[in-house]
Scaffold this motif. Structure first.
Motif, short mmCIF file in Angstrom:
data_model
loop_
_atom_site.label_atom_id
_atom_site.label_comp_id
_atom_site.label_asym_id
_atom_site.label_seq_id
_atom_site.Cartn_x
_atom_site.Cartn_y
_atom_site.Cartn_z
N ILE A 43 30.60 41.32 6.43
CA ILE A 43 31.71 41.86 5.64
C ILE A 43 31.66 41.31 4.21
O ILE A 43 31.65 42.05 3.24
N ILE A 44 31.63 39.97 4.11
CA ILE A 44 31.83 39.37 2.78
C ILE A 44 30.54 39.23 1.99
O ILE A 44 30.58 38.95 0.80
N GLY A 45 29.39 39.39 2.69
CA GLY A 45 28.11 39.12 2.02
C GLY A 45 27.90 39.95 0.76
O GLY A 45 27.13 39.56 -0.11
N GLY A 46 28.57 41.08 0.66
CA GLY A 46 28.33 41.94 -0.48
C GLY A 46 29.14 41.58 -1.71
O GLY A 46 28.88 42.08 -2.80
N TYR A 47 30.13 40.73 -1.54
CA TYR A 47 31.04 40.47 -2.67
C TYR A 47 30.42 39.62 -3.76
O TYR A 47 31.06 39.39 -4.78
N VAL A 48 29.21 39.13 -3.53
CA VAL A 48 28.54 38.40 -4.62
C VAL A 48 27.92 39.38 -5.61
O VAL A 48 27.48 38.98 -6.67
N GLY A 49 27.91 40.65 -5.25
CA GLY A 49 27.24 41.61 -6.14
C GLY A 49 28.07 42.86 -6.39
O GLY A 49 27.55 43.96 -6.33
N ILE A 50 29.36 42.70 -6.67
CA ILE A 50 30.20 43.86 -6.97
C ILE A 50 29.76 44.45 -8.30
O ILE A 50 29.64 43.73 -9.29
N PRO A 51 29.50 45.73 -8.34
CA PRO A 51 29.01 46.32 -9.60
C PRO A 51 30.09 46.30 -10.69
O PRO A 51 31.28 46.21 -10.41
N HIS A 52 29.64 46.42 -11.91
CA HIS A 52 30.54 46.43 -13.07
C HIS A 52 31.59 47.52 -12.94
O HIS A 52 32.74 47.35 -13.28
N ILE A 53 31.15 48.63 -12.41
CA ILE A 53 32.00 49.82 -12.39
C ILE A 53 33.25 49.59 -11.54
O ILE A 53 34.30 50.15 -11.79
N LEU A 54 33.12 48.69 -10.53
CA LEU A 54 34.27 48.40 -9.69
C LEU A 54 34.95 47.12 -10.13
O LEU A 54 35.67 46.47 -9.36
N GLY A 55 34.65 46.71 -11.34
CA GLY A 55 35.37 45.54 -11.88
C GLY A 55 34.72 44.22 -11.55
O GLY A 55 35.26 43.17 -11.87
N GLY A 56 33.56 44.26 -10.93
CA GLY A 56 32.87 43.00 -10.64
C GLY A 56 31.93 42.65 -11.78
O GLY A 56 31.85 43.36 -12.78
N GLY A 57 31.19 41.57 -11.60
CA GLY A 57 30.26 41.18 -12.65
C GLY A 57 28.82 41.25 -12.20
O GLY A 57 27.92 40.83 -12.90
N ASN A 58 28.59 41.80 -11.02
CA ASN A 58 27.28 41.78 -10.39
C ASN A 58 26.61 40.41 -10.56
O ASN A 58 25.53 40.28 -11.12
N GLN A 59 27.30 39.41 -10.04
CA GLN A 59 26.82 38.03 -10.14
C GLN A 59 25.42 37.88 -9.57
O GLN A 59 24.61 37.11 -10.08
N PHE A 60 25.15 38.64 -8.53
CA PHE A 60 23.88 38.49 -7.83
C PHE A 60 22.70 38.82 -8.74
O PHE A 60 21.76 38.06 -8.88
N GLU A 61 22.84 39.96 -9.41
CA GLU A 61 21.75 40.38 -10.29
C GLU A 61 21.57 39.39 -11.43
O GLU A 61 20.47 39.05 -11.83
N LYS A 62 22.72 38.91 -11.94
CA LYS A 62 22.67 37.97 -13.04
C LYS A 62 21.99 36.66 -12.63
O LYS A 62 21.22 36.07 -13.38
N PHE A 63 22.28 36.27 -11.39
CA PHE A 63 21.71 35.04 -10.86
C PHE A 63 20.18 35.15 -10.78
O PHE A 63 19.46 34.19 -11.06
N LEU A 64 19.73 36.34 -10.41
CA LEU A 64 18.28 36.52 -10.24
C LEU A 64 17.56 36.77 -11.55
O LEU A 64 16.34 36.71 -11.61
N GLU A 65 18.30 37.06 -12.59
CA GLU A 65 17.69 37.49 -13.86
C GLU A 65 16.55 36.59 -14.35
O GLU A 65 15.51 37.09 -14.77
N PRO A 66 16.70 35.24 -14.28
CA PRO A 66 15.61 34.40 -14.80
C PRO A 66 14.27 34.63 -14.10
O PRO A 66 13.22 34.38 -14.67
N VAL A 67 14.33 35.09 -12.84
CA VAL A 67 13.08 35.29 -12.10
C VAL A 67 12.44 36.61 -12.48
O VAL A 67 11.23 36.76 -12.45
N MET A 68 13.28 37.58 -12.83
CA MET A 68 12.77 38.93 -13.06
C MET A 68 12.30 39.07 -14.51
O MET A 68 12.84 39.82 -15.30
N LYS A 69 11.27 38.31 -14.82
CA LYS A 69 10.80 38.28 -16.21
C LYS A 69 10.15 39.58 -16.62
O LYS A 69 10.04 39.89 -17.79
N GLY A 70 9.68 40.34 -15.62
CA GLY A 70 8.99 41.57 -15.95
C GLY A 70 9.94 42.68 -16.39
O GLY A 70 9.55 43.62 -17.05
#
Lengths: 645, 487
Positions: free
Chosen positions: A474-501
């Motif tokens: 249930i709660i596992g998805g709340y780390v990645g609420i998209p911007h459109i629903l008022g979240g900050g997509n923390q998950f994607e931001k967290f991974l950003e340093p790795v996704m250098k490409g």
């Protein structure tokens, strides 16, 4: 820097060694304590390292520990080191966390099995290998883990090796995986040959200088890596082993063939995002193979009767989703789905295990039904997982699946066709998953009388992990609420340093550049949810309200049903065009080339050498004067050699 | 060179005193507790190892004795092989040699002291004395089964051929002195190049000197054609002594060879100096050793003789690294000897235990060992496969490094010979495994080693597997020790 990273894989290794060395000599309590405890400790250390990681500033979020130089051979230098960055952090937590829950569950599930100690030995070894895979700081060490998990998968699929189908399935998994591994290592050769290193740091920094964008070499290398991924992660054309892998114990299916090992391919591609971004044509192949696999597997899942096989095809289909995400350069979305999928798919498998446990080994859904009255916890948790995988808003699967759908639609590498197929697959997923729930838990009890009397809820050891996984689903998805629903997509931001490409410009920028408005995103989101709800209702109508209709429908399209039920006869196709010719060729090589030609020459040579050996033995007469003579003659001959040169 | 650091001599002095102490202890305890002598020998060696870790790095006697990384690396091998030889002797010590236990262990330690001196020698006289100190106790040890004709014969043969080769070695060394006017190896190196630069050539005396030194050290290495003594002596001597001869004594020869040739005569290694080059001759001898050793081993029926020929072949592989005469070459030789220590000592330890239990050294009597003593059969298989060079065991990495060094130095033909002969060697190593595992005969023998022998076996197995998978630490150390030659 104080070194603690190596502890994470070390604990399961110790567990493996302890249980393996004293196999059968420990009592069950101690075995389970060692096995579960070691994985639990890994999880705790992983958690501690995770908090240490997020306390670092965003750009320096990577902890590297090099233990020693592993292979120093001229230019080929490989260190034995671990790298803990956002990507491996997520993988470590998922592997050790879900792994721990499944270990605990197994204590209950495997309780009466004679191979209890062996089971946990393998399981610990698997966790060790998987953690090595995700923590490695270079490709070669990753490959060690990669092969290690393959071995464990083989051992555990064939765990009940006295059953022929189980040992066959183990072999099939191993051999199919070897094909992929071959591709993987060839890809590594190309990378090393050009970059002169296999360390992630060096490869990812130097690759853009060494390889031309879209060049032949990098395309070949990434395609070969992707071939490795299709083996491990069960994608077209190498997916055929995964359904058969269900011969293993159900917790193994949950851990290895759903939650962790099969996601190794996705991890590897996300890890190599720099390389894949250099090869746009490979990206297209990844996206197409991913979406095609998702569609194909979902179609097959519609018509299967074995509860675990439905879940197996569902796994293949969901993995296809993750690859689609990677193919459209939404690596973070792929990893996000990997994580949420680990939760709900592990839960589904464990739930099905609980069902099978209650039904004394019955896996055919045609002989189930009505179980919700007998198995409250299993039913509730299973239902939650089904809602999650179907993509019902509010649960984890919704966020990750929607992210992939949106990226497939909006990303530069995506297209409306991929989005359409992905959406269609999502509808089928909702349909077959609810079909599974309705057949298993609703309607009449169709099992025989004896089994029905013994229906029971599983022990606490099994239901507690189910409940924890349900909460995570249930709660596992709340780390990645998209911007459109008022979240900050923390998950994607967290991974950003790795996704250098991937070039980052923030969500707003991405929106602007791809020319899609917030309105479009919201419309698509609500549209897809509405369609999924319709699909679920359809399933309800067919399998609960109007059961007779299904039979009639099936008869009216019996041809198509046969093909789908027979899994498009892919196994038979492979058998006819690959395996038979191979066996024929091997027979020729064996009977003619090996026995007659090679053995003839070799045996002749061996006899010759043997005769020489006999002669040489005779030289050794035992007489001391001869020894001294030979000694002196040696000196004289050498001097003579120099004199005459 | 004023640094008179006496402390670096402490390990040698300690071990010498400890050996005397064991002689005395034998008188004192009156054979009540047979094991105490063996344990105190092992303890003495362990303490020597610890002392070595504390007191090292420095020179003494104006540079005649130096405790550099190469010396330390090889001293660890010597101590290790003595430790294992003692550990595997407990079974024979309780029976066959029970009247002379003190002498037995004491002489092993004396020989070890000799090896340690030898490896620290940077000067010809010290080197020669070290070599004699090593060998003389071994003559006695080879003949230690006084009632056994084979053993006495072994000792006598070893003594006579040894004396013969010693004379030749001394002659070669004196020629070197005559040519250069010094016994110090580094000064010799400088003087030789001075002579060469001033006159543009060096007389044939140098060839003679080199060949005689090769022959003299070749005896210790059992290098073809100076190997004839080895099979008889290996077969006749008490098995732990055979093991010690094949590892410790050989390693001593290796380090002596490295000091004289790869350091002192390095300028004459390659064929640029033709006709004054030793590289080609050593390469030919190495090839001969690999071919003869491996092929003759094929038809042996006695495990000790087979291992004797195997060790003749193994030294051929070591010499491939040696002729490379490079940093990688010396490092690969060091690594090879380190793994060889585990594999060969392990294999001989099994042979000792087996002989003690059954009185037989015949390969055929190992039939079905896997059924009665599965663990020891598995150990033996690991040792043999490592000797054959099968990954992931240490022997593979060792062979790989040696071959790499050989190819790097341009000895491709030699590496091809080495590769082909190692294929041959797999046959006789695997043959024993086959006998142990797949023999139809009903097994009768079950072996129970003593605790120290078990320890030796365990250390060997762990060493082979661990350093096979992670060659890094040992190889780094070996590379470090090779640096002292300043290539």
């Amino acid at each position: 820097m104080n070194q603690t990273l190596f502890l994470i894989p070390l604990f399961p290794l110790i567990g493996f060694l302890l249980n393996g060395l004293f196999l059968g000599r420990l009592n069950k309590k101690l075995i389970s304590l060692i096995a579960c405890g070691s994985v639990g400790l890994s999880f705790i250390v992983g958690l501690k390292m995770f908090f240490q990681l997020i306390s670092l500033p965003e750009n320096t979020r990577a902890i590297e520990e090099i233990l020693f130089t592993w292979i120093p051979s001229g230019e080929f230098v490989v260190s034995f080191g671990y790298l803990f960055d956002p990507l491996s952090a997520i993988m470590v937590l998922v592997v050790s966390g879900v792994g721990f829950l499944i270990h605990v569950y197994s204590v209950g599930y495997m309780h009466d099995d004679p191979g209890y100690g062996r089971y946990f030995t393998y399981l610990n070894l698997f966790i060790f290998a998987m953690l090595t895979l995700v923590l490695a700081n270079n490709y070669l060490l990753m490959f060690v883990g990669w092969e290690g998990v393959g071995l464990c998968s083989y051992l555990l699929i064939g765990f009940w090796f006295e059953k022929k189908s189980a040992s066959d399935a183990g072999k099939k998994a191993f051999i199919v995986n070897r094909i992929g591994d071959f591709g993987f290592i060839l890809g590594l050769f190309i990378i090393f040959w050009n970059v002169r290193s296999l360390d992630y740091n060096e490869v990812f920094v130097r690759a853009p200088e060494v390889f031309a964008l879209g060049g032949g070499l990098i395309t070949a290398a990434t395609l070969l890596l992707f071939l490795g991924a299709t083996g491990k992660s069960a994608q077209i054309p190498l997916y055929v082993w995964l359904p058969d892998a269900m011969e293993g114990p159900t917790p193994v299916s949950a851990l290895i063939h759903a939650a962790t090992m099969v996601t190794a391919g996705v991890y590897m591609i996300a890890r190599s995002n720099v390389l894949f971004m250099l090869a746009p044509s490979t990206m297209t192949v990844v996206a197409i193979v991913g979406i095609a696999t998702a569609l194909l597997a979902a179609t097959i899942a519609l018509a299967q009767n074995d509860i675990k096989r439905v879940l197996a095809y569902s796994t293949i289909s969901q993995l296809g989703y993750m690859f689609t995400a990677c193919g459209v350069a939404a690596f973070a979305a792929g990893i996000f789905h990997l994580m949420t999928h680990a939760f709900f798919k592990a839960l589904l498998f464990l739930g099905s295990g609980s069902v099978i446990h209650a039904l004394a080994g019955q896996q055919d859904m045609r002989y189930m039904g009505g179980l919700k009255r007998h198995m409250k916890t299993t039913y509730v948790t299973f239902f939650i997982a089904t809602l999650a995988i179907a993509g019902i808003p509010g649960l984890s699967g919704f966020f990750s699946k929607d992210e992939i759908l949106w990226k497939a639609f909006s990303s530069n590498q995506g297209s409306i066709w991929i989005w359409l197929v992905a959406l269609f697959t999502a509808l089928m997923t909702a349909f077959y998953m609810f079909r599974l729930v309705f057949l298993t838990f609703y309607g009449q009890e169709r099992m025989d009388h004896h089994t029905k009397e013994h229906l029971h809820e599983s022990p606490k050891m099994m239901t507690v992990p189910l409940s924890i996984l349900a909460v995570l689903s249930i709660i596992g998805g709340y780390v990645g609420i998209p911007h459109i629903l008022g979240g900050g997509n923390q998950f994607e931001k967290f991974l950003e340093p790795v996704m250098k490409g991937v070039h980052h410009g923030g969500e707003e920028h991405a929106l602007a550049s791809s020319g899609h408005s917030a309105g479009t995103e919201l419309t698509l989101m609500f549209g897809s949810v509405a369609l999924i709800l319709v699909s679920i209702y359809l399933s309800y109508y067919l399998y609960v309200k109007n059961v007779a209709l299904v039979g009639r429908l099936r008869n009216s399209v019996s041809g198509i049903h046969k093909i789908i039920y027979g899994k498009f006869f892919i196994d038979e196709l492979y058998n006819a065009i690959i395996i038979r010719p191979l066996v024929g060729g091997s027979l020729f090589l064996w009977k003619i080339v090996d026995v007659v030609l090679i053995d003839g020459v070799l045996n002749g040579l061996a006899i010759l050498i043997g005769d020489v050996s006999l002669g040489a033995r005779k030289m050794q007469s035992g007489q001391l004067r001869r020894y001294a003579t030979v000694f002196l003659a040696g000196v004289v001959i050498i001097i003579g050699y120099f004199a005459l040169r | 060179m004023t640094d008179q650091n006496w402390s670096i001599l402490i390990p040698e002095i300690f071990l010498f005193i400890w050996a005397l102490f064991i002689f005395g202890l034998d008188l004192g305890i009156k054979r009540k507790n047979p094991k105490i002598l063996g344990y105190s020998a092992m303890a003495g060696l362990t303490i020597t190892g610890i002392l070595l870790a504390i007191f090292n790095g420095g020179i003494l006697f104006k540079g005649m004795f130096q405790s550099d990384q190469l010396a330390i690396f090889f001293k660890v091998i010597f101590i290790g092989s003595a430790f294992m030889a003692v550990g595997s002797s407990f079974d024979i010590a309780s029976e066959k040699i029970r009247h002379h236990r003190g002498e037995y262990y004491g002489l092993i330690l004396f020989s070890t002291v000799g090896m340690m001196f030898l490896s620290s020698a940077s000067e010809l006289i010290t080197l020669y004395i070290g070599m004699e100190l090593t060998t003389i106790p071994l003559y006695v040890l080879a003949a230690f089964y006084k009632d056994d004709k084979l053993s006495v014969e072994a000792g006598l043969k070893y003594l006579i051929v040894g004396a013969f080769s010693s004379a030749i070695l001394l002659y070669g060394l004196s020629l070197l002195y005559g040519l250069t006017g010094t016994t110090d190896i580094v000064t010799m190196k400088i003087n030789l190049s001075l002579v060469f630069l001033s006159y543009g050539k060096i007389g044939p005396g140098l060839i003679l000197a080199m060949i005689m030194v090769i022959a003299g050290i070749g005896f210790k290495l059992a290098l073809v054609p100076f190997h004839m003594w080895a099979p008889d002596v290996y077969q006749g001597a008490p098995t732990p002594i055979t093991a010690f001869l094949s590892v410790g004594s050989k390693a001593a020869g290796v380090v002596a060879f490295a000091r004289i040739f790869v350091n002192g005569l390095i300028a004459f290694a390659s064929d640029v100096m033709k006709p004054l080059d030793w590289g080609i001759i050593v390469a030919i001898l190495a090839a001969a050793a690999m071919i003869l050793g491996n092929i003759t081993a094929l038809r042996q029926r006695n495990i000790k003789r087979m291992l004797a020929y195997s060790s003749i072949a193994q030294i051929g592989y070591v010499m491939v690294g040696m002729v490379a005469a490079s940093e990688l070459g010396i490092a690969s030789v060091g690594y090879y000897m380190f793994i060889y220590l585990f594999a060969n000592m392990g294999a001989f330890t099994i042979a000792t235990i087996f002989n003690d239990k059954t009185g037989s050294d015949g390969i055929i009597s190992y039939s079905g060992l896997s059924k009665t003593s599965p663990i020891f059969a598995a150990y033996m298989s690991i040792f043999l496969l490592s000797l054959a060079g099968i990954p992931p065991l240490g022997g593979f990495a060792a062979k790989y490094l040696v071959f790499a060094a050989g190819i790097q130095a341009g000895y491709t033909w030699l590496v091809i010979v080495a590769l082909l002969t190692s294929v041959v060697s797999l046959y006789y190593y695997a043959n024993i495994i086959k006998t142990m595992y797949f023999s139809a005969e009903e097994p009768t023998i079950k072996i129970h080693p003593s605790f120290p022998a078990n320890l030796v076996l365990l250390i060997s197995v762990i060493g082979i597997i661990l350093f096979g998978i992670f060659p890094g630490p040992i190889l780094d150390w070996a590379l470090e020790s090779a640096k002292i030659f300043a290539f």
